[in-house]
Design a protein around this motif. Structure first.
Motif, PDB file in Angstrom:
ATOM      1  N   ALA A 402     -12.253 -33.167   9.347  1.00 13.91           N
ATOM      2  CA  ALA A 402     -12.535 -32.166   8.378  1.00 13.91           C
ATOM      3  C   ALA A 402     -11.755 -32.135   7.057  1.00 13.91           C
ATOM      4  CB  ALA A 402     -12.271 -30.680   9.200  1.00 13.91           C
ATOM      5  N   TYR A 403     -12.583 -31.877   6.257  1.00 16.89           N
ATOM      6  CA  TYR A 403     -12.055 -32.115   4.699  1.00 16.89           C
ATOM      7  C   TYR A 403     -11.083 -30.835   4.424  1.00 16.89           C
ATOM      8  CZ  TYR A 403     -12.367 -30.756  -0.195  1.00 16.89           C
ATOM      9  OH  TYR A 403     -12.004 -30.067  -1.532  1.00 16.89           O
ATOM     10  N   LYS A 404     -11.525 -29.360   4.824  1.00 17.49           N
ATOM     11  CA  LYS A 404     -10.835 -28.259   5.004  1.00 17.49           C
ATOM     12  C   LYS A 404     -10.929 -27.530   6.112  1.00 17.49           C
ATOM     13  CE  LYS A 404     -11.002 -27.201   0.063  1.00 17.49           C
ATOM     14  NZ  LYS A 404      -9.513 -27.216  -0.331  1.00 17.49           N
ATOM     15  N   THR A 405      -9.946 -26.735   6.712  1.00 15.87           N
ATOM     16  CA  THR A 405     -10.007 -26.019   7.847  1.00 15.87           C
ATOM     17  C   THR A 405      -9.729 -24.363   7.280  1.00 15.87           C
ATOM     18  OG1 THR A 405      -7.807 -26.440   8.945  1.00 15.87           O
ATOM     19  CG2 THR A 405      -9.629 -27.813   9.433  1.00 15.87           C
ATOM     20  N   ALA A 406     -10.151 -23.648   8.225  1.00 13.31           N
ATOM     21  CA  ALA A 406      -9.749 -22.233   7.983  1.00 13.31           C
ATOM     22  C   ALA A 406      -9.977 -21.309   9.164  1.00 13.31           C
ATOM     23  CB  ALA A 406     -10.724 -21.656   6.889  1.00 13.31           C
ATOM     24  N   LYS A 407      -9.314 -20.322   9.417  1.00  8.15           N
ATOM     25  CA  LYS A 407      -9.592 -19.292  10.486  1.00  8.15           C
ATOM     26  C   LYS A 407     -10.171 -18.190  10.047  1.00  8.15           C
ATOM     27  CE  LYS A 407      -6.217 -20.592  14.012  1.00  8.15           C
ATOM     28  NZ  LYS A 407      -5.037 -19.948  14.843  1.00  8.15           N
ATOM     29  N   SER A 408     -11.196 -17.540  10.651  1.00  9.89           N
ATOM     30  CA  SER A 408     -11.635 -16.353  10.410  1.00  9.89           C
ATOM     31  C   SER A 408     -10.486 -15.152  10.459  1.00  9.89           C
ATOM     32  CB  SER A 408     -12.688 -15.726  11.151  1.00  9.89           C
ATOM     33  OG  SER A 408     -12.319 -15.820  12.724  1.00  9.89           O
ATOM     34  N   ASP A 409     -10.635 -14.488   9.324  1.00 10.39           N
ATOM     35  CA  ASP A 409      -9.620 -13.238   9.294  1.00 10.39           C
ATOM     36  C   ASP A 409     -10.069 -11.969  10.205  1.00 10.39           C
ATOM     37  OD1 ASP A 409     -11.382 -11.964   7.577  1.00 10.39           O
ATOM     38  OD2 ASP A 409     -10.320 -12.423   5.778  1.00 10.39           O
ATOM     39  N   ALA A 410      -9.291 -10.833   9.831  1.00  9.62           N
ATOM     40  CA  ALA A 410      -9.516  -9.617  10.874  1.00  9.62           C
ATOM     41  C   ALA A 410     -11.002  -9.153  10.251  1.00  9.62           C
ATOM     42  CB  ALA A 410      -8.733  -8.527  10.254  1.00  9.62           C
ATOM     43  N   ASP A 411     -11.471  -9.494   9.150  1.00  9.23           N
ATOM     44  CA  ASP A 411     -12.846  -8.956   8.668  1.00  9.23           C
ATOM     45  C   ASP A 411     -14.025 -10.139   9.012  1.00  9.23           C
ATOM     46  OD1 ASP A 411     -12.009  -6.641   7.822  1.00  9.23           O
ATOM     47  OD2 ASP A 411     -11.227  -7.472   5.665  1.00  9.23           O
ATOM     48  N   GLY A 412     -13.582 -10.970   9.909  1.00  9.64           N
ATOM     49  CA  GLY A 412     -14.523 -12.158  10.097  1.00  9.64           C
ATOM     50  C   GLY A 412     -14.773 -13.174   9.091  1.00  9.64           C
ATOM     51  N   GLN A 413     -14.006 -13.139   7.753  1.00 10.62           N
ATOM     52  CA  GLN A 413     -14.063 -13.830   6.791  1.00 10.62           C
ATOM     53  C   GLN A 413     -13.392 -15.353   6.892  1.00 10.62           C
ATOM     54  OE1 GLN A 413     -16.422 -12.832   4.222  1.00 10.62           O
ATOM     55  NE2 GLN A 413     -16.549 -11.458   6.026  1.00 10.62           N
ATOM     56  N   ILE A 414     -14.371 -16.551   6.404  1.00 12.21           N
ATOM     57  CA  ILE A 414     -13.552 -17.822   6.507  1.00 12.21           C
ATOM     58  C   ILE A 414     -13.503 -18.123   5.207  1.00 12.21           C
ATOM     59  CG2 ILE A 414     -14.174 -20.056   7.504  1.00 12.21           C
ATOM     60  CD1 ILE A 414     -16.467 -18.553   9.183  1.00 12.21           C
ATOM     61  N   LYS A 415     -12.266 -18.270   4.656  1.00 16.01           N
ATOM     62  CA  LYS A 415     -11.842 -18.441   3.128  1.00 16.01           C
ATOM     63  C   LYS A 415     -11.821 -20.036   3.053  1.00 16.01           C
ATOM     64  CE  LYS A 415      -8.911 -17.078  -0.359  1.00 16.01           C
ATOM     65  NZ  LYS A 415      -7.782 -16.026  -0.789  1.00 16.01           N
ATOM     66  N   PHE A 416     -12.653 -20.566   2.256  1.00 14.93           N
ATOM     67  CA  PHE A 416     -12.489 -22.021   1.551  1.00 14.93           C
ATOM     68  C   PHE A 416     -12.260 -22.052   0.049  1.00 14.93           C
ATOM     69  CE2 PHE A 416     -14.583 -22.761   5.645  1.00 14.93           C
ATOM     70  CZ  PHE A 416     -13.880 -23.623   6.218  1.00 14.93           C
ATOM     71  N   SER A 417     -11.172 -22.513  -0.439  1.00 17.39           N
ATOM     72  CA  SER A 417     -10.926 -22.292  -1.975  1.00 17.39           C
ATOM     73  C   SER A 417     -11.096 -23.658  -2.717  1.00 17.39           C
ATOM     74  CB  SER A 417      -9.781 -21.526  -2.289  1.00 17.39           C
ATOM     75  OG  SER A 417      -9.846 -20.403  -1.835  1.00 17.39           O
ATOM     76  N   GLN A 418     -11.288 -23.792  -3.837  1.00 18.36           N
ATOM     77  CA  GLN A 418     -11.164 -24.969  -4.707  1.00 18.36           C
ATOM     78  C   GLN A 418     -12.108 -26.092  -4.384  1.00 18.36           C
ATOM     79  OE1 GLN A 418      -6.991 -25.576  -4.359  1.00 18.36           O
ATOM     80  NE2 GLN A 418      -6.513 -24.713  -6.036  1.00 18.36           N
ATOM     81  N   LEU A 419     -13.350 -25.641  -4.097  1.00 22.39           N
ATOM     82  CA  LEU A 419     -14.651 -26.254  -3.847  1.00 22.39           C
ATOM     83  C   LEU A 419     -15.354 -26.782  -5.006  1.00 22.39           C
ATOM     84  CD1 LEU A 419     -15.984 -24.169  -0.968  1.00 22.39           C
ATOM     85  CD2 LEU A 419     -14.402 -26.473  -0.843  1.00 22.39           C
ATOM     86  N   LYS A 420     -15.884 -27.917  -5.090  1.00 25.41           N
ATOM     87  CA  LYS A 420     -16.715 -28.163  -6.185  1.00 25.41           C
ATOM     88  C   LYS A 420     -18.282 -28.284  -5.583  1.00 25.41           C
ATOM     89  CE  LYS A 420     -16.398 -33.358  -5.634  1.00 25.41           C
ATOM     90  NZ  LYS A 420     -15.832 -34.494  -6.415  1.00 25.41           N
ATOM     91  N   GLU A 421     -19.138 -28.345  -6.721  1.00 23.49           N
ATOM     92  CA  GLU A 421     -20.482 -28.143  -6.061  1.00 23.49           C
ATOM     93  C   GLU A 421     -20.960 -29.310  -5.195  1.00 23.49           C
ATOM     94  OE1 GLU A 421     -23.244 -29.173  -9.738  1.00 23.49           O
ATOM     95  OE2 GLU A 421     -21.425 -28.621 -10.628  1.00 23.49           O
ATOM     96  N   GLY A 422     -21.733 -29.309  -4.437  1.00 20.89           N
ATOM     97  CA  GLY A 422     -22.292 -30.385  -3.522  1.00 20.89           C
ATOM     98  C   GLY A 422     -22.603 -29.726  -2.159  1.00 20.89           C
ATOM     99  N   THR A 423     -22.875 -30.875  -1.378  1.00 20.15           N
ATOM    100  CA  THR A 423     -23.275 -30.336   0.116  1.00 20.15           C
ATOM    101  C   THR A 423     -21.987 -30.320   1.180  1.00 20.15           C
ATOM    102  OG1 THR A 423     -25.401 -31.018  -0.486  1.00 20.15           O
ATOM    103  CG2 THR A 423     -24.815 -30.997   1.931  1.00 20.15           C
ATOM    104  N   TYR A 424     -21.863 -29.519   1.959  1.00 22.51           N
ATOM    105  CA  TYR A 424     -20.899 -29.526   3.121  1.00 22.51           C
ATOM    106  C   TYR A 424     -21.634 -29.191   4.318  1.00 22.51           C
ATOM    107  CZ  TYR A 424     -17.787 -28.896  -1.018  1.00 22.51           C
ATOM    108  OH  TYR A 424     -17.136 -29.240  -2.378  1.00 22.51           O
ATOM    109  N   TYR A 425     -20.885 -29.520   5.469  1.00 18.62           N
ATOM    110  CA  TYR A 425     -21.263 -29.243   6.778  1.00 18.62           C
ATOM    111  C   TYR A 425     -20.000 -28.342   7.310  1.00 18.62           C
ATOM    112  CZ  TYR A 425     -24.363 -32.703   5.607  1.00 18.62           C
ATOM    113  OH  TYR A 425     -25.377 -33.425   5.319  1.00 18.62           O
ATOM    114  N   LEU A 426     -20.380 -27.112   8.072  1.00 20.03           N
ATOM    115  CA  LEU A 426     -19.317 -26.249   8.628  1.00 20.03           C
ATOM    116  C   LEU A 426     -19.614 -26.119  10.201  1.00 20.03           C
ATOM    117  CD1 LEU A 426     -17.127 -23.778   8.092  1.00 20.03           C
ATOM    118  CD2 LEU A 426     -19.223 -22.372   8.059  1.00 20.03           C
ATOM    119  N   LYS A 427     -18.362 -26.438  10.929  1.00 25.65           N
ATOM    120  CA  LYS A 427     -18.553 -26.480  12.354  1.00 25.65           C
ATOM    121  C   LYS A 427     -17.410 -25.715  12.833  1.00 25.65           C
ATOM    122  CE  LYS A 427     -17.143 -30.186  14.600  1.00 25.65           C
ATOM    123  NZ  LYS A 427     -16.880 -31.508  15.222  1.00 25.65           N
TER     124      LYS A 427
END
Length: 531
Positions: A402-427
């Motif tokens: 994976a390019y980046k990983t993140a855990k969902s927080d207490a509000d269920g938000q999955i935070k990914f920062s410093q992304l550029k435009e383009g296509t990604y896949y989330l699993k």
């Protein structure tokens, strides 16, 4: 009758003599030239340039770039030849050459400047802003130097042959040498432009991720001419905190490349370079001497690169690069200085950030007994699209790919920062205890729209071909968000069959009953047989 014969014989003899004389005369002319075209190497005409102010010390010089050709001993004009064929190819050559583009003119000027054997023909100021010189046939590049008030673009003017009908398509007959008039284009002040080369946005704005290299090109036009003792001409470029100047293997900042046309200038001879933190200075006054008078009225380019670091801010702020030109309006006096600048804008994006207003784009939820709530602790991997990276390959890809990983927080938000435009896949990689993993691979696309000046106009997030979120820049610098979020749902294990199918308990019980029944029938059958 005899008398008539004598007269006829005399006339015939005279006719033969006259015919032979005419043949000899035609042959003489043919040998002397080309199809009876006249025009000699001694022919001259006056070229004229207008629009040039007569300043003290100004120099207006003409340099021959196309010459006339003559046959024999120079007695008959036969065509034109380029003296700078790398710039003016022979198929471009014509009598009245006036259609060179600004790029071609600058290239020609650089070639002439680099030619150490060139001959300058000085033009004289005859009246007002008119300058003239007496020249032989050909095309001339006119360069103006030693001016303070204005800068003048290179220009061409021709002395060329025409026929009796005023045409330049000459096949025979007498020709006349004539000229055209060049009108000088002048600029009072230099300007600066800065562009991002290879941008994924436009010339002045782009998006990046940490580790990306951003290439810049600064153009200054026109180069001024300074003859006084107070020259000032330098470019200063300042990076924001999210950008560092590119470095070599020894961790030293890489020096910029400075050019005028195709001519690469020499560091410490034509200019100096200094780095101070995130500020680059390129100075064209070395010691106290201004180094660009030979290139006056042309444009110069400065190319260099910066690298995106972990301090790069997301779209609600912006990573800027500010190039500023400092110059003097008159080098003969001290303090008559001025400046102009140009900025570029570099962005990164975020999903699930409270400060950036991007919460709700993707929310992790858990479903238990029909009730759905935000679910913390689910681990997700974000994969960048590529030649060998698709939704199908990501489904079976290793977690550590994976390019980046993140855990969902207490509000269920999955935070990914410093992304550029383009296509990604989330699993989803791991689910919280008691919940199943959602095995669907989501396609996430970030798109952007930039204003002409490089600032970000809007950006959007599309998930599985559904544009769910759009962010639009407002005049006050804030952002208007329209979010129709996507929920990624996990189900509790207690509400699922133990294998995820319809269950095995019922099959186990049924199997046992069948075995007991079979055993009972077997023993009953044997008992009857024994009797």
């Amino acid at each position: 009758m005899k008398k008539m014969r004598k007269i006829f014989a005399v006339l015939l003899t005279l006719a033969m003599v006259l015919t032979m004389s005419m043949t000899a005369f035609a042959t003489s002319n043919a040998n002397a030239g080309n199809d009876n075209i006249f025009g000699t190497a001694n022919d001259t005409a006056t070229i004229t340039v207008t629009g040039i102010d007569n300043e003290t010390g100004i120099q207006v010089n003409a340099y021959k770039v196309v010459e006339a050709k003559y046959e024999g001993t120079g007695s008959t004009f036969s065509g034109y030849k380029s003296l700078y064929p790398t710039v003016i190819t022979q198929d471009m050559v014509k009598a009245n050459l006036t259609t060179l583009s600004p790029t071609q003119l600058n290239g020609l000027a650089n070639a002439v400047i680099a030619n150490t054997s060139k001959t300058a023909i000085a033009l004289s100021n005859t009246e007002g802003t008119t300058w003239t010189a007496n020249v032989s046939a050909g095309t001339y590049l006119v360069l103006v130097s030693n001016t303070e008030a204005h800068s003048y673009n290179p220009m061409v003017v021709s002395a060329y042959y025409i026929n009796k009908d005023g045409k330049t398509d000459i096949s025979e007959g007498k020709v006349t040498l004539t000229t055209n008039v060049a009108n000088a284009k002048k600029s009072d002040k230099p300007s600066i432009d800065k562009k991002i080369t290879g941008s994924n946005g436009n010339d002045y704005g782009n998006s990046v991720e940490v580790g990306d290299t951003v290439n810049y090109e600064v153009t200054v036009n026109p180069i001024p001419s300074y003859t006084g003792s107070h020259p000032k001409f330098y470019v200063e470029d300042t990076l924001s905190a999210g950008l560092d100047f590119a470095k070599d293997n020894n961790n030293n900042a890489i020096n910029p490349i400075v050019k005028v046309g195709n001519n690469t200038l020499v560091k410490d001879t034509d200019y100096t370079v200094s780095f101070e933190g995130r500020k680059l200075t390129v100075n064209f006054v070395v010691g106290s001497a201004y180094k660009l008078n030979a290139y006056a009225s042309q444009s110069l380019t400065i190319t260099y690169a910066a690298k995106v670091n972990s301090d790069a801010v997301v779209f609600t702020s912006v990573n800027t690069n500010d190039a500023k030109l400092y110059y003097t309006n008159d080098s003969k006096v001290d303090g008559n200085d001025d400046s102009t600048e140009k900025k570029t804008y570099t962005y990164t994006f975020e999903i699930g950030g409270e400060a950036s207003g991007t919460t709700g784009i993707i929310t992790k939820t858990g479903k238990d007994k029909g009730e759905e709530n935000p679910l913390p602790g689910a681990l997700f991997g974000l994969y960048k699209s590529g030649d060998d990276v698709t939704a199908d390959t990501v489904a079976t890809a290793a977690d550590n790919a994976a390019y980046k990983t993140a855990k969902s927080d207490a509000d269920g938000q999955i935070k990914f920062s410093q992304l550029k435009e383009g296509t990604y896949y989330l699993k989803e990689l791991n689910a919280p205890d008691g919940y199943s993993v959602n095995t669907h691979v989501y396609t996430v696309v970030i798109d952007t729209t930039y204003n002409d000046n490089g600032t970000l106009a809007s950006w959007s997030v599309t998930i599985d071909n559904d544009k769910t979120s759009t962010f639009t820049s407002k005049n006050d610098g804030t952002w208007e968000a329209a979010i129709n979020g996507t929920n990624i749902v996990n189900t509790t294990l207690s509400s699922l069959p133990s294998t995820g199918g319809i269950g095995t308990t019922i099959f186990t019980i049924a199997g046992c009953l069948i075995m007991v029944t079979a055993a009972g029938l077997f023993f009953a059958s044997r008992k009857r047989t024994n009797k």
